[in-house]
Design an enzyme around this catalytic site. Structure first.
Site, short mmCIF file in Angstrom:
data_model
loop_
_atom_site.label_atom_id
_atom_site.label_comp_id
_atom_site.label_asym_id
_atom_site.label_seq_id
_atom_site.Cartn_x
_atom_site.Cartn_y
_atom_site.Cartn_z
N SER A 89 0.87 -1.18 0.00
CA SER A 89 0.00 0.00 0.00
C SER A 89 0.90 1.23 0.00
O SER A 89 2.08 1.15 0.39
CB SER A 89 -0.85 0.00 1.28
OG SER A 89 -1.43 1.27 1.50
N TYR A 145 -2.71 -1.09 10.42
CA TYR A 145 -2.62 -1.28 8.96
C TYR A 145 -1.27 -0.77 8.44
O TYR A 145 -0.58 -1.46 7.67
CB TYR A 145 -3.77 -0.53 8.29
CG TYR A 145 -3.84 -0.70 6.79
CD1 TYR A 145 -4.42 -1.83 6.22
CD2 TYR A 145 -3.34 0.28 5.93
CE1 TYR A 145 -4.50 -1.98 4.84
CE2 TYR A 145 -3.41 0.14 4.56
CZ TYR A 145 -3.99 -0.99 4.02
OH TYR A 145 -4.06 -1.14 2.64
#
Ligand code: NAD
Length: 261
Positions: free
Chosen positions: A145, A158
């Protein structure tokens, strides 16, 4: 289309929707054989199988939890039993939830780390072990990401998981490079998938997101799938250990756009 991908065998984790389903579909267009992993969404996985078969590939849907050791083993066995080999393993499955760090239950932390980081380890371990024992120049693609690089308040678990994926990706790329195994990551920015459905349905949140994207558009799952196909193909044969950002420039410090600062 990459002609060398024809008849290659891939596993795609979390392939029932979003980016994973788009990658599975693209692999079908490349006439590959694909094991589509799903955790609970059998309908989405069956849809991905149909899309692949309509496009000239072969596919099978396999239920497995990729945060469990048995999950990766089941997916490897499905590739070998159905298609006879394994060439490409895509660790795509992931999840997130917003929670302030001082209020984060340990269970939230563990769930995100177990799926996003331990799942990548378990999938990579299964693929690497097969590649090593069969002297195969295989290919691993890890879904990271922009948050392997950009901090994200409210999503500390995350961001920590994706930061972990970055160095895990680089480390195993180096560890297996001399065997011809390539390992790369993809770092999507803001992509239009179910994970973001509620956010992009809210006009204010959509506006805020577009301000962080120099190209001023939300990405499509197919943009990420195109990067996965290239990384899986021989066209990227001298590329290993990178994170290929597919983010419309989100990692380029967009607050400086138009000469600000
Ligand atoms: P999504 O929620 O649409 O799909 C995630 C998939 O992972 C689902 O199919 C889900 O069932 C599967 N999954 C979750 N836990 C699992 C488990 N334990 N076992 C098996 N499968 C499991 O999300 P998406 O947007 O398609 O995201 C895919 C990947 O891309 C994730 O790793 C995510 O972190 C990453 N990513 C997405 C974006 C974005 O904007 N959409 C941005 C950056 C990174």
């Amino acid at each position: 289309m990459y002609s060398d991908l024809k008849n290659k065998v891939a596993v795609v984790t979390g392939g029932s929707k979003g980016i994973g389903q788009a990658i599975a579909k693209r692999f079908g267009e490349e006439h590959m054989s694909v094991v589509i992993n799903y955790r609970s969404d059998k309908t989405g996985a069956d849809e991905a199988v149909k899309l692949i078969e309509e496009n000239g590939g072969h596919a099978v849907a396999v239920q497995a939890d990729i945060s469990e050791e048995d999950g990766a083993t089941a997916l490897l066995n499905a590739a070998l039993n159905n298609f006879g080999t394994l060439d490409v393993w895509v660790n795509n499955a992931g999840m997130e939830n917003r929670v302030a760090t001082n209020e984060m239950p340990l269970s939230d932390w563990q769930r995100v780390l177990n799926i996003n980081l331990t799942g990548v380890f378990l999938g990579s371990r299964a693929a690497l072990d097969y590649f090593v024992k069969n002297d195969k120049k295989g290919n691993i693609i890890n879904m990271s990401s922009v948050h392997e690089q950009i901090p994200w308040p409210g999503f500390a678990h995350y961001a920590a998981s994706k930061g972990g994926v970055k160095l895990f990706n680089e480390t195993i790329a180096m560890e297996y490079a001399n065997r011809g195994v390539r390992v790369n990551a993809i770092g999507p920015g803001a992509i239009n998938t179910p994970i973001n459905a509620a956010k992009f349905a809210d006009p204010q949140q959509m506006k805020d997101t577009l301000e962080m994207v120099p190209m001023k558009r939300i990405g499509d799952p197919e943009d990420v799938a195109a990067a996965a196909a290239w990384l899986a193909s021989d066209q990227s044969s001298y590329v290993t250990g990178v994170t290929l950002f597919v983010d419309g420039g989100m990692t380029l410090y967009p607050s400086f756009q138009n000469g600000k600062g």
